[in-house]
Design an enzyme around this catalytic site. Structure first.
Site, short mmCIF file in Angstrom:
data_model
loop_
_atom_site.label_atom_id
_atom_site.label_comp_id
_atom_site.label_asym_id
_atom_site.label_seq_id
_atom_site.Cartn_x
_atom_site.Cartn_y
_atom_site.Cartn_z
N LYS A 101 0.87 -1.17 0.00
CA LYS A 101 0.00 0.00 0.00
C LYS A 101 0.91 1.23 0.00
CE LYS A 101 -1.69 2.82 2.81
NZ LYS A 101 -1.54 4.01 1.94
N GLU A 154 10.38 1.17 10.20
CA GLU A 154 11.41 2.19 9.98
C GLU A 154 10.70 3.53 10.17
OE1 GLU A 154 13.47 4.79 8.97
OE2 GLU A 154 13.31 4.22 6.86
N CYS A 156 13.91 10.77 6.85
CA CYS A 156 13.98 10.39 8.27
C CYS A 156 15.41 10.42 8.78
CB CYS A 156 13.34 9.02 8.49
SG CYS A 156 13.94 7.82 7.31
N GLU A 169 10.93 16.33 15.28
CA GLU A 169 11.44 16.07 13.93
C GLU A 169 10.84 17.12 12.99
OE1 GLU A 169 10.13 12.40 12.07
OE2 GLU A 169 12.01 12.26 10.93
P1 ADP Z 1 4.04 10.46 6.34
O1 ADP Z 1 4.25 11.57 7.31
O2 ADP Z 1 5.25 9.98 5.64
O3 ADP Z 1 2.84 10.64 5.47
P2 ADP Z 1 2.56 8.43 7.61
O4 ADP Z 1 3.02 7.53 8.68
O5 ADP Z 1 1.43 9.31 7.91
O6 ADP Z 1 3.83 9.25 7.26
O7 ADP Z 1 2.25 7.63 6.29
C1 ADP Z 1 3.05 6.57 5.85
C2 ADP Z 1 2.16 5.53 5.23
O8 ADP Z 1 1.27 5.06 6.23
C3 ADP Z 1 1.29 6.02 4.08
O9 ADP Z 1 1.21 4.98 3.13
C4 ADP Z 1 -0.05 6.24 4.74
O10 ADP Z 1 -1.15 6.13 3.88
C5 ADP Z 1 -0.07 5.10 5.73
N1 ADP Z 1 -0.99 5.29 6.86
C6 ADP Z 1 -1.36 6.43 7.45
N2 ADP Z 1 -2.20 6.18 8.47
C7 ADP Z 1 -2.36 4.84 8.52
C8 ADP Z 1 -3.09 3.93 9.35
N3 ADP Z 1 -3.82 4.36 10.36
N4 ADP Z 1 -3.01 2.61 9.08
C9 ADP Z 1 -2.25 2.17 8.07
N5 ADP Z 1 -1.53 2.96 7.26
C10 ADP Z 1 -1.58 4.27 7.48
#
Ligand code: ADP
Length: 506
Positions: free
Chosen positions: A196, A274, A308, A407
């Site tokens: 995903k 990560e 990161c 961060e």
């Molecule tokens: P960033 O700040 O890099 O967007 P996130 O952690 O918000 O970091 O997003 C990283 C990935 O996690 C993306 O693919 C996002 O769609 C997914 N994501 C965000 N929220 C959730 C969740 N509750 N469950 C699963 N995946 C999620």
């Protein structure tokens, strides 16, 4: 609806006119070797962060769509896990060559959806592809062990087994490399996956899947489920909880990492996480200041600070502080050219979205309101567009400011004066993050002391970039669990099996 050459009926989704001829640009999800839409027919927009224009609509898949993909990956696991290491290595190597050959096409897609300058996108494709080459090699070196047995009539065998379907959830800051770094490793181990990608950058993931198909990756081994931010939690939930899944491999924020770790715990699933960092960049009196400045530019402004491992806190010894800050300001003024990543000469693109702009602006305003001074930059460059944040250098930063400990994930360099090696260490380690740290010194003893005392998964002495396929990438504390790249990267996707061969005297 359109009929493709292969005669498969597909639901039509939008692709903007300016992008239609872009090679490898796909606007459907990829499941079981087929390009498909969401069962609900829902779609979401993918926009270009440099100008806000819509590039494409892609399927907005939900938990039911994800479940289909997980079942497909589970089926494919039966056959993929039985292939020889050599067969897997051959496919991975073909994928590597195809990514290299199509590097310019991949880079264009990457720049369109992530905003990063084209030269950086090409760099990411080279870096990302290198994981496929590396894991093609490591696939063939997953040796087992025969352990000396305490019994005369028994032998102890230790082998590594692929752990099953891996759920791969990736971020937008390195949309290609974060996929190859995980998928190369898990495929080498004999696992299959459902990916995903970030809702901001699904197109690079789909292009990578297209190349995987061309390389001969069998149907079902790689599946890409595209989902909007709205559906991410429910899709993420099933990707963690489904019984088919053996491991959740995630790169992203610490907050989301904690949610996924919690979900994985319910089924005692393996995790490879990560997460965020808070990297100190320490410059001590014996350092070559010009070299440290060149490296500081890379450690801070690569991908416009959206990394990161990006330097988050510059801890500069008082003996060299003024010289370092003066040199940093002049380099930022001349080398950070903000603009659309497709334009020649641009070195810093837009931030990915409004959420990021608000976050960076909020941190800088909070710091300035409490006495910090922006020597250069410090605001959105509205002439270029709402996502362009100026490359910024802040001094007079103190503990009360959020930017001192959070961060930043943006183009803001924060310089803090320290009196000693001990003080630098104390500040550097005083965080729940532990991904990367950078130290500049020519004192050999000090280099070893710092490497040993810094509580981080990775320490670079006299360098501002440390990621490479050959080395283990990963953090400690709230920066994550597990390692990517190196020989350890494959092991993350295996279970150790102990077989006792007994009654050998019968
Ligand atoms: P960033 O700040 O890099 O967007 P996130 O952690 O918000 O970091 O997003 C990283 C990935 O996690 C993306 O693919 C996002 O769609 C997914 N994501 C965000 N929220 C959730 C969740 N509750 N469950 C699963 N995946 C999620």
């Amino acid at each position: 609806m359109i009929i493709t050459k292969a005669g498969v009926l597909r639901s039509y989704t939008f692709l903007a006119a300016g992008y239609r001829k872009m090679h490898l640009l796909k606007n459907q999800a990829y499941v079981n070797g087929k390009w498909v839409g969401a069962a609900s027919k829902s779609v979401f927009d993918v926009n270009n962060p440099a100008n806000g224009t819509k590039i494409a609509e892609v399927p907005d898949m939900d938990a039911n769509d994800a479940k289909i993909a997980l079942d497909v990956a589970a089926d494919a696991f039966h056959t993929w896990s039985q292939t020889t290491a050599k067969e897997r290595a051959t496919v991975l190597r073909k994928w590597f060559y195809l990514c290299q050959e199509n590097g310019d096409h991949l880079a264009k897609i990457l720049t369109a959806e992530s905003g990063k300058p084209l030269a950086e996108s090409k760099g990411e494709v080279a870096y990302g592809s290198s994981f496929l080459e590396w894991f093609a090699d490591t696939a063939k070196h997953m040796n087992g062990e025969i352990v000396p047995s305490p019994w005369p009539n028994k032998q102890i065998l230790v082998t590594r087994q692929p752990l099953g379907v891996v759920s791969v959830i990736t971020p937008w800051n390195f949309p290609f490399a974060m996929i190859t770094r995980k998928v190369g490793a898990l495929m080498a181990a004999g696992c299959t996956c459902v990916i995903k990608p970030s809702e901001d950058t699904p197109l690079t993931a789909l292009a990578a899947a297209e190349l995987a198909e061309m390389a001969g990756v069998p149907s079902g081994v790689i599946n890409v489920v595209t989902s909007s931010r709205k559906n991410a939690p429910s899709v993420g939930k099933i990707m963690c909880e489904d019984d088919n899944v053996g491991c959740i491999s995630f790169t992203g924020s610490t907050g989301v990492g904690k949610i996924l770790y919690g979900l994985a715990a319910k089924g005692i699933k393996r995790v490879a996480l990560e997460l965020g960092g808070n990297a100190p960049f320490i410059v001590l009196p014996s350092a070559d200041i010009e070299h440290s400045l060149d490296q500081a530019m890379l450690a801070k402004f690569r991908n416009n600070g959206q990394a990161c491992v990006g330097a988050n806190r510059f801890l500069i010894h008082e003996a060299v502080f003024d010289k370092f800050v003066k040199g940093f300001m002049s380099r930022i003024g001349t080398k950070c050219i903000l603009g659309d990543g497709t334009k020649e000469g641009v070195t810093c693109g837009p931030l990915i979205n409004k959420m990021q702009v608000d976050k960076v602006s909020g941190l800088v305003s909070d710091a300035v309101s409490k006495g910090a001074k922006a020597l250069i930059g410090g605001k959105v460059d509205t002439k270029l567009g709402s996502n362009f944040y100026e490359s910024t250098l802040l001094v007079n930063v103190s503990k009360e400011m959020k930017i001192y400990s959070e961060e930043i994930f943006g183009p803001v360099a924060v310089c803090v004066k320290v009196k000693s090696e001990e003080e630098a260490l104390q500040i550097a380690n005083n965080t729940r993050s532990g991904l990367a740290a950078y130290v500049f010194t020519k004192d050999l003893g000090q280099a070893f002391r710092m490497s040993r005392s810094l509580n981080f998964g990775m320490v670079a002495i006299n360098d501002g970039i440390l990621s490479t396929a050959e080395a283990p990438f990963g953090g400690i504390k709230e920066s994550g669990i597990g390692r990517e790249g190196s020989r350890h990267g494959v092991e993350e996707y295996t279970d150790i099996k102990y077989t006792l061969m007994s009654a050998l005297d019968k």
